[in-house]
Design a protein around this motif. Sequence first.
Motif, PDB file in Angstrom:
ATOM      1  N   PHE A   2     -29.763 -33.659   8.042  1.00  0.00           N
ATOM      2  CA  PHE A   2     -31.014 -33.199   7.452  1.00  0.00           C
ATOM      3  C   PHE A   2     -30.705 -32.503   6.136  1.00  0.00           C
ATOM      4  CE2 PHE A   2     -29.331 -29.809  10.076  1.00  0.00           C
ATOM      5  CZ  PHE A   2     -29.523 -28.651   9.327  1.00  0.00           C
ATOM      6  N   ASN A  25     -35.722 -40.373   3.374  1.00  0.00           N
ATOM      7  CA  ASN A  25     -36.797 -40.490   4.353  1.00  0.00           C
ATOM      8  C   ASN A  25     -36.641 -41.745   5.198  1.00  0.00           C
ATOM      9  OD1 ASN A  25     -37.810 -38.199   3.120  1.00  0.00           O
ATOM     10  ND2 ASN A  25     -39.389 -39.287   1.972  1.00  0.00           N
ATOM     11  N   LEU A  56     -33.620 -41.473   7.645  1.00  0.00           N
ATOM     12  CA  LEU A  56     -33.898 -40.667   8.828  1.00  0.00           C
ATOM     13  C   LEU A  56     -34.860 -41.381   9.771  1.00  0.00           C
ATOM     14  CD1 LEU A  56     -34.332 -37.147   7.169  1.00  0.00           C
ATOM     15  CD2 LEU A  56     -32.372 -37.955   8.478  1.00  0.00           C
ATOM     16  N   HIS A  89     -36.769 -36.176  13.129  1.00  0.00           N
ATOM     17  CA  HIS A  89     -37.411 -36.425  11.834  1.00  0.00           C
ATOM     18  C   HIS A  89     -38.909 -36.552  12.054  1.00  0.00           C
ATOM     19  CE1 HIS A  89     -38.407 -37.946   7.942  1.00  0.00           C
ATOM     20  NE2 HIS A  89     -38.704 -39.158   8.381  1.00  0.00           N
TER      21      HIS A  89
END
Length: 419
Positions: free
Chosen positions: A188, A166, A169, A232
């Motif tokens: 991703f 997380n 990104l 994102h």
Amino acid sequence: MSAIRSSPSSPPTPSSPSTPSPPSTSSVPSSSSSASAAAEPRVGVVVITRNRRERLLGTLDRLAALPERPPVAVVDNGSTDGTARAVRDRHPQVRLLTPRRNLGAVGRNVGAAALHTPYVAFADDDSWWEPGALDRAAALFDGHPRLGLIAAAVRVGREGRPDPLNEVLAASPLGRASDLPGPSVLGFLACAAVVRREAFLGAGGFDRVLHFGGEEELLALELATRGWGLAHCPQVIAWHDPDPGPRAGRSARMLRNELLTAWMRRPLPRAASRTWSLLRACPRDPEARDALAGAVRRLPAAVSRRRVVPPWVEHGVRILEGGRSQRERRTAHSPQERRTANDEPDAGRPPESAAPCPSPAAPPPEPPPLNPSPHPHPHPHLNPSPPAGGAADERPSRTSIAALHTLRATSTEAGGELP
């Protein structure tokens, strides 16, 4: 699956007839039609599975409890553990697709084609979506017509700890385009991605040559080449509860597909460099040897699909690779970290099916400077001019030609058919 079309010589605009065109803003539902549209799910879910019946049933239980009530398609990749019968008995509302063989990631293409929602979320048999996440994804797509893929935030395990990916990104050095709802990315997790169905199918979906393992990178490059945005969006949340421990053969598949993707989409010197790096690792690394053996068997099919990405996409990949190289150089100074990186082939890679390259890297203090282009550019946050030496990259070097000939020769000896 139809062959992927050649990349255009100049950056496509969203309205270019040579690419799947995102809908105009007039296609976004008006307030007067929102009430009637709300009755129909906007996002469907595709789940691929193989011989993990109990995990799949738990995932389907969670998806059935979502307030969005999404239509769900399950693609059973040749299970032999009674998966299909269990799904029919426990979840008769699910669209069950049984190709009777292991399609790998291509199973997601089959599922997306079977659904009729404008947006499609992917899940594995050990992942699911947070309540409300699919509605938030639909609203983002409706409000951003160029958005082709949402890379969601991921919570891991039953306790829901944040996935380290997380932060990676969120800190993407590619910046943020004014017409996208979050940082631009070229990597991703497939089980934490929501796509615009039109964009996904128009790009050919996941490629059969790669089968499974790091298959996301090639799709990301293809979507970006066609002018779609990948962003994102941390407000869209997926949960992932993978089994503990490494998966047998996964590291080799990731390395194999990283190399094949380079030969399918990167300039020849870059593909040759990847090949040379893997060859150098072979004497000491059995995973590298397995990866190379798998790559040469698939090389003829990969080369037949070769379409080099346009300069602005290649430039974005190099920005990401530059950040990764800096991290690797810093890691090399620590003996303990160096040992971990050698002993664990997945160290430093995004977990569970994340595209191994390009993997978003820690950002510089400021986003890359803009370099306005005389033509409309689908990624205004990227410099559309190729990096220094970019023109030379389009000319095959002696090293790249030799590497290609070596791989072709090895592939012929191995019999160049897909396993």
